[in-house]
Design a protein around this motif. Structure first.
Motif, PDB file in Angstrom:
ATOM      1  N   CYS A 138       0.970  -1.180   0.088  1.00  0.00           N
ATOM      2  CA  CYS A 138       0.003   0.203  -0.060  1.00  0.00           C
ATOM      3  C   CYS A 138       0.840   1.421   0.129  1.00  0.00           C
ATOM      4  CB  CYS A 138      -1.005   0.064   1.190  1.00  0.00           C
ATOM      5  SG  CYS A 138      -2.240  -1.303   1.066  1.00  0.00           S
ATOM      6  N   ASP A 139       0.130   2.404   0.099  1.00  0.00           N
ATOM      7  CA  ASP A 139       0.932   3.725  -0.013  1.00  0.00           C
ATOM      8  C   ASP A 139       1.890   3.744   0.818  1.00  0.00           C
ATOM      9  OD1 ASP A 139      -0.970   4.059  -1.984  1.00  0.00           O
ATOM     10  OD2 ASP A 139      -1.775   5.895  -1.291  1.00  0.00           O
ATOM     11  N   HIS A 140       3.005   4.353   0.616  1.00  0.00           N
ATOM     12  CA  HIS A 140       4.222   4.807   1.341  1.00  0.00           C
ATOM     13  C   HIS A 140       4.759   3.794   2.063  1.00  0.00           C
ATOM     14  CE1 HIS A 140       3.143   9.272   0.948  1.00  0.00           C
ATOM     15  NE2 HIS A 140       2.070   8.759   0.981  1.00  0.00           N
ATOM     16  N   VAL A 141       4.651   2.469   1.893  1.00  0.00           N
ATOM     17  CA  VAL A 141       5.364   1.166   2.214  1.00  0.00           C
ATOM     18  C   VAL A 141       6.775   1.574   1.860  1.00  0.00           C
ATOM     19  CG1 VAL A 141       5.755  -1.119   1.877  1.00  0.00           C
ATOM     20  CG2 VAL A 141       3.526   0.019   2.501  1.00  0.00           C
ATOM     21  N   PHE A 142       7.726   1.212   2.521  1.00  0.00           N
ATOM     22  CA  PHE A 142       9.082   0.984   2.173  1.00  0.00           C
ATOM     23  C   PHE A 142       9.696  -0.414   2.365  1.00  0.00           C
ATOM     24  CE2 PHE A 142      13.877   1.255   3.283  1.00  0.00           C
ATOM     25  CZ  PHE A 142      14.295   1.726   1.694  1.00  0.00           C
ATOM     26  N   VAL A 143      10.123  -1.055   1.176  1.00  0.00           N
ATOM     27  CA  VAL A 143      10.733  -2.487   1.605  1.00  0.00           C
ATOM     28  C   VAL A 143      12.257  -2.535   1.028  1.00  0.00           C
ATOM     29  CG1 VAL A 143      10.543  -4.596   0.893  1.00  0.00           C
ATOM     30  CG2 VAL A 143       8.389  -3.363   0.754  1.00  0.00           C
ATOM     31  N   GLU A 144      12.974  -2.664   2.152  1.00  0.00           N
ATOM     32  CA  GLU A 144      14.507  -2.516   1.686  1.00  0.00           C
ATOM     33  C   GLU A 144      15.043  -3.987   1.109  1.00  0.00           C
ATOM     34  OE1 GLU A 144      18.033  -0.706   4.401  1.00  0.00           O
ATOM     35  OE2 GLU A 144      16.927  -2.106   5.269  1.00  0.00           O
ATOM     36  N   SER A 145      16.394  -3.633   0.483  1.00  0.00           N
ATOM     37  CA  SER A 145      17.021  -4.673   0.046  1.00  0.00           C
ATOM     38  C   SER A 145      17.362  -5.689   0.991  1.00  0.00           C
ATOM     39  CB  SER A 145      18.229  -4.367  -0.804  1.00  0.00           C
ATOM     40  OG  SER A 145      18.322  -3.251  -1.685  1.00  0.00           O
TER      41      SER A 145
END
Length: 215
Positions: free
Chosen positions: A43-50
């Motif tokens: 969803c909006d504004h999610v951050f998924v890092e390497s």
């Protein structure tokens, strides 16, 4: 990316390892090296890092942060603004390598409520339920309900999300549970037989422990 992956025009997905049917919405950012399975909702504004790994059919609600070394198994719900960590003692001036960070694991079917914090290094068991705003600092057993700061177990929940009664049964869907062998959590009992021969009793499942605590 290949297959029917949807990325909103204002979303950014740099990973080549995203499963079909997954949707990445506006202002979400998925870094290269992150792994996301099929049929997920980012969803909006999610951050998924390497280095983060997300399974199939996972719901990641708005503003969730999923860092390197976090593994989320299939069918997990991550509520809005919940956050993971991967460093016990962060300092801006201390630059750490990846092997100095701490992994976290969210098992299949678990729910993490809005604004909850999952401190690095814990395992949240299958179908466990972490209440909104909880701060989880220890492992959560399968099917346990955890709330508060620090998170404490308040009882047990069914795979459907409803509270279990004192006999570890769900009044909503009639599933029954028992203490799992070699763990602090529960497991589902076999469905009751349609008919029971004379002299043979149907298993009634486990009984509610007198005290429930997060190990």
């Amino acid at each position: 990316m290949t297959g029917a992956v949807f990325v909103h025009p204002h979303g950014l997905c740099e990973s080549d390892d995203v499963g079909p049917g997954t949707r990445v919405w506006a202002f979400a950012h998925v870094l290269a090296g992150a792994v996301i399975g099929a049929d997920c909702n980012i969803c909006d504004h999610v951050f998924v890092e390497s280095g983060a790994r997300i399974g199939d059919r996972v719901t990641v609600k708005n503003a969730v942060l999923v860092w390197d070394l976090v593994t989320v198994e299939d069918d997990v719900f991550l509520g809005p603004n919940m956050v993971f960590t991967n460093d016990f003692r962060p300092r801006a001036e201390v630059k750490k390598t990846r092997d100095a960070l701490t992994p976290t694991l969210i098992r299949r079917g678990a729910t993490i409520g809005a604004n909850a914090t999952i401190v690095a290094g814990v395992i949240v068991g299958e179908y466990a339920f972490v209440a909104a705003g909880a701060v989880v600092v220890r492992d959560v057993p399968a099917y346990a309900l955890v709330a508060g700061n620090p998170g404490r177990a308040l009882g047990w929940v069914c795979a459907c999300g409803e509270r279990l009664d004192s006999q570890l049964r769900c009044v909503a869907c009639s599933k029954a549970y028992k203490p799992a062998a070699d763990t602090d959590g529960l497991c589902e009992t076999a469905p009751a037989a349609v008919s029971t021969p004379a002299g043979v009793s149907t298993p009634a499942g486990g009984s509610m422990p007198s005290a429930v605590s997060v190990p």
